[in-house]
Design a protein around this motif. Structure first.
Motif, PDB file in Angstrom:
ATOM      1  N   THR A   1      25.726  62.607   7.914  1.00 19.84           N
ATOM      2  CA  THR A   1      24.969  64.082   7.758  1.00 19.84           C
ATOM      3  C   THR A   1      24.105  64.120   8.467  1.00 19.84           C
ATOM      4  OG1 THR A   1      24.765  65.801   6.027  1.00 19.84           O
ATOM      5  CG2 THR A   1      23.657  63.837   5.565  1.00 19.84           C
ATOM      6  N   TRP A   2      23.582  65.630   8.754  1.00 19.31           N
ATOM      7  CA  TRP A   2      22.237  65.918   9.443  1.00 19.31           C
ATOM      8  C   TRP A   2      21.275  66.755   8.600  1.00 19.31           C
ATOM      9  CZ3 TRP A   2      22.152  64.743  14.436  1.00 19.31           C
ATOM     10  CH2 TRP A   2      23.362  64.136  14.915  1.00 19.31           C
ATOM     11  N   VAL A   3      20.049  66.309   8.990  1.00 19.84           N
ATOM     12  CA  VAL A   3      19.012  66.836   8.016  1.00 19.84           C
ATOM     13  C   VAL A   3      17.922  67.463   8.956  1.00 19.84           C
ATOM     14  CG1 VAL A   3      16.815  66.332   6.615  1.00 19.84           C
ATOM     15  CG2 VAL A   3      19.264  65.216   6.337  1.00 19.84           C
TER      16      VAL A   3
ATOM     17  N   ASP B   1      14.550  68.866  10.653  1.00 14.15           N
ATOM     18  CA  ASP B   1      13.000  68.366  10.468  1.00 14.15           C
ATOM     19  C   ASP B   1      12.476  69.233   9.427  1.00 14.15           C
ATOM     20  OD1 ASP B   1      13.387  66.327  12.583  1.00 14.15           O
ATOM     21  OD2 ASP B   1      12.216  67.656  13.825  1.00 14.15           O
ATOM     22  N   GLY B   2      11.570  68.563   8.748  1.00 10.62           N
ATOM     23  CA  GLY B   2      10.792  69.174   7.724  1.00 10.62           C
ATOM     24  C   GLY B   2      11.342  69.456   6.248  1.00 10.62           C
ATOM     25  N   ASP B   3      12.692  69.263   6.176  1.00 10.00           N
ATOM     26  CA  ASP B   3      13.319  69.383   5.026  1.00 10.00           C
ATOM     27  C   ASP B   3      13.168  68.141   4.053  1.00 10.00           C
ATOM     28  OD1 ASP B   3      15.090  69.843   2.986  1.00 10.00           O
ATOM     29  OD2 ASP B   3      16.920  70.636   4.116  1.00 10.00           O
ATOM     30  N   THR B   4      12.221  68.245   3.677  1.00  6.57           N
ATOM     31  CA  THR B   4      11.554  66.876   2.691  1.00  6.57           C
ATOM     32  C   THR B   4      12.554  66.833   1.627  1.00  6.57           C
ATOM     33  OG1 THR B   4       9.652  68.049   1.884  1.00  6.57           O
ATOM     34  CG2 THR B   4       9.366  66.811   3.655  1.00  6.57           C
ATOM     35  N   ALA B   5      12.812  67.850   0.873  1.00  6.20           N
ATOM     36  CA  ALA B   5      13.684  67.850  -0.482  1.00  6.20           C
ATOM     37  C   ALA B   5      14.941  67.146  -0.102  1.00  6.20           C
ATOM     38  CB  ALA B   5      13.743  69.184  -1.138  1.00  6.20           C
ATOM     39  N   ARG B   6      15.438  67.449   1.210  1.00  2.00           N
ATOM     40  CA  ARG B   6      17.042  67.005   1.305  1.00  2.00           C
ATOM     41  C   ARG B   6      16.831  65.402   1.682  1.00  2.00           C
ATOM     42  NH1 ARG B   6      21.593  69.510   1.962  1.00  2.00           N
ATOM     43  NH2 ARG B   6      20.510  71.618   2.333  1.00  2.00           N
ATOM     44  N   ALA B   7      15.809  65.299   2.321  1.00  2.00           N
ATOM     45  CA  ALA B   7      15.391  63.798   2.803  1.00  2.00           C
ATOM     46  C   ALA B   7      15.275  63.019   1.685  1.00  2.00           C
ATOM     47  CB  ALA B   7      14.305  63.725   3.682  1.00  2.00           C
ATOM     48  N   GLN B   8      14.777  63.409   0.654  1.00  5.64           N
ATOM     49  CA  GLN B   8      14.311  62.750  -0.492  1.00  5.64           C
ATOM     50  C   GLN B   8      15.643  62.479  -1.327  1.00  5.64           C
ATOM     51  OE1 GLN B   8      11.455  64.530  -2.992  1.00  5.64           O
ATOM     52  NE2 GLN B   8      11.127  62.655  -4.142  1.00  5.64           N
ATOM     53  N   PHE B   9      16.601  63.533  -1.440  1.00  2.06           N
ATOM     54  CA  PHE B   9      17.578  63.347  -2.384  1.00  2.06           C
ATOM     55  C   PHE B   9      18.505  62.506  -1.378  1.00  2.06           C
ATOM     56  CE2 PHE B   9      22.056  65.046  -2.230  1.00  2.06           C
ATOM     57  CZ  PHE B   9      22.339  64.987  -3.884  1.00  2.06           C
TER      58      PHE B   9
ATOM     59  N   GLY C   1      17.276  59.063  -1.990  1.00  2.00           N
ATOM     60  CA  GLY C   1      17.727  58.379  -3.093  1.00  2.00           C
ATOM     61  C   GLY C   1      19.116  57.994  -3.555  1.00  2.00           C
ATOM     62  N   ALA C   2      20.035  58.550  -2.723  1.00  2.00           N
ATOM     63  CA  ALA C   2      21.533  58.410  -2.826  1.00  2.00           C
ATOM     64  C   ALA C   2      21.953  57.215  -1.887  1.00  2.00           C
ATOM     65  CB  ALA C   2      21.937  59.753  -2.397  1.00  2.00           C
ATOM     66  N   GLY C   3      21.088  56.820  -1.433  1.00  2.00           N
ATOM     67  CA  GLY C   3      21.208  55.737  -0.359  1.00  2.00           C
ATOM     68  C   GLY C   3      21.434  55.659   0.980  1.00  2.00           C
ATOM     69  N   LEU C   4      21.494  56.968   1.438  1.00  2.00           N
ATOM     70  CA  LEU C   4      21.276  57.410   2.976  1.00  2.00           C
ATOM     71  C   LEU C   4      19.997  57.274   3.590  1.00  2.00           C
ATOM     72  CD1 LEU C   4      23.629  59.185   1.370  1.00  2.00           C
ATOM     73  CD2 LEU C   4      23.774  60.235   3.699  1.00  2.00           C
ATOM     74  N   GLY C   5      20.095  56.854   4.971  1.00  2.00           N
ATOM     75  CA  GLY C   5      18.881  56.904   5.559  1.00  2.00           C
ATOM     76  C   GLY C   5      19.124  57.460   7.136  1.00  2.00           C
ATOM     77  N   PRO C   6      18.014  57.673   7.836  1.00  2.00           N
ATOM     78  CA  PRO C   6      18.229  58.172   9.184  1.00  2.00           C
ATOM     79  C   PRO C   6      18.446  57.056  10.250  1.00  2.00           C
ATOM     80  CG  PRO C   6      15.737  58.134   8.386  1.00  2.00           C
ATOM     81  CD  PRO C   6      16.633  57.874   7.239  1.00  2.00           C
ATOM     82  N   ASP C   7      19.237  57.460  11.225  1.00  2.00           N
ATOM     83  CA  ASP C   7      19.502  56.395  12.219  1.00  2.00           C
ATOM     84  C   ASP C   7      19.053  56.572  13.602  1.00  2.00           C
ATOM     85  OD1 ASP C   7      21.074  58.277  13.222  1.00  2.00           O
ATOM     86  OD2 ASP C   7      23.100  57.488  13.003  1.00  2.00           O
ATOM     87  N   ASP C   8      17.992  57.350  13.617  1.00  2.00           N
ATOM     88  CA  ASP C   8      17.250  57.568  15.001  1.00  2.00           C
ATOM     89  C   ASP C   8      18.139  58.411  15.934  1.00  2.00           C
ATOM     90  OD1 ASP C   8      15.022  56.115  14.103  1.00  2.00           O
ATOM     91  OD2 ASP C   8      16.113  54.241  14.873  1.00  2.00           O
TER      92      ASP C   8
ATOM     93  N   HIS D   1      18.140  65.361  12.362  1.00  2.00           N
ATOM     94  CA  HIS D   1      18.183  63.818  12.482  1.00  2.00           C
ATOM     95  C   HIS D   1      19.464  63.485  11.581  1.00  2.00           C
ATOM     96  CE1 HIS D   1      14.141  62.837  14.166  1.00  2.00           C
ATOM     97  NE2 HIS D   1      13.832  64.074  13.571  1.00  2.00           N
ATOM     98  N   ARG D   2      20.315  62.566  12.143  1.00  2.00           N
ATOM     99  CA  ARG D   2      21.385  62.011  11.421  1.00  2.00           C
ATOM    100  C   ARG D   2      21.144  61.110  10.570  1.00  2.00           C
ATOM    101  NH1 ARG D   2      26.179  59.587  15.082  1.00  2.00           N
ATOM    102  NH2 ARG D   2      24.541  58.091  15.106  1.00  2.00           N
TER     103      ARG D   2
END
Length: 184
Positions: free
Chosen positions: A135-137, A139-147, A150-157, A178-179
């Motif tokens: 998925t894509w997030v 920049d600055g969407d801290t709520a989505r990044a936190q969600f 917490g679900a086990g996803l992370g950015p891949d650069d 960021h993906r």
């Protein structure tokens, strides 16, 4: 005397024709709350009728492997998710799945609807043979990044820039995303 504990009537189901109006309302309000400052007037310039038409088509006649899900509180649609397949780049590996959208009406956030939508989306992607979720997030969407974290996803650069409208001086406004991904 028997005491009954009140339970919530919450669910996730496939979207059906007619859900597109609620989907557009949720999408616009969620974007306004999450990205209003970043996207500026681009949100106000959205064509709601065109969006309804696109969501109606996605619900009624989706391309192969694409699905739209809705979260409900009782009979009210309070969130939605959209998924699609991502073809494997290596023919020997299983395909991935793409979370195209996941939004919850701001008035219904923090009620577990996003988690239920994400879990249902992952279940469907696994049924289709997907081995990862992308998925894509913004920049600055801290709520989505936190969600997502917490679900086990992370950015891949991996980063992409998208045009998001025109600034008053005539230049194109761009946003960065960021993906994020996880094995499922």
């Amino acid at each position: 005397m028997t005491l009954f504990r009140e339970t919530s009537d919450v669910s996730v189901r496939p979207a059906v024709p007619g859900d597109e109006t609620a989907i557009v309302a949720i999408q616009v309000e969620a974007w306004r709350r999450s990205h209003g400052e970043l996207l500026g007037g681009a949100i106000d310039a959205l064509d709601h009728d065109a969006m309804r038409g696109q969501w109606a088509a996605a619900v009624a006649a989706p391309p192969a492997g694409h699905r739209v899900l809705v979260a409900c509180a009782g009979a009210t649609v309070v969130g939605f998710a959209s998924i699609a397949p991502v073809p494997a780049t290596d023919p020997t590996s299983a395909p991935g799945g793409l979370l195209l959208a996941l939004e919850v009406d701001p008035a219904h956030q923090q009620g577990g609807h996003g988690s239920r939508l994400l879990a249902a989306a992952v279940d469907l992607l696994r049924e289709d043979g997907a081995d990862q979720l992308l998925t894509w997030v913004l920049d600055g969407d801290t709520a989505r990044a936190q969600f997502l974290s917490g679900a086990g996803l992370g950015p891949d650069d991996t980063v992409r820039e998208l045009a998001s409208g025109t600034l008053p001086d005539g230049t194109t406004r761009t946003v960065r995303e960021h993906r994020w991904w996880a094995t499922i």
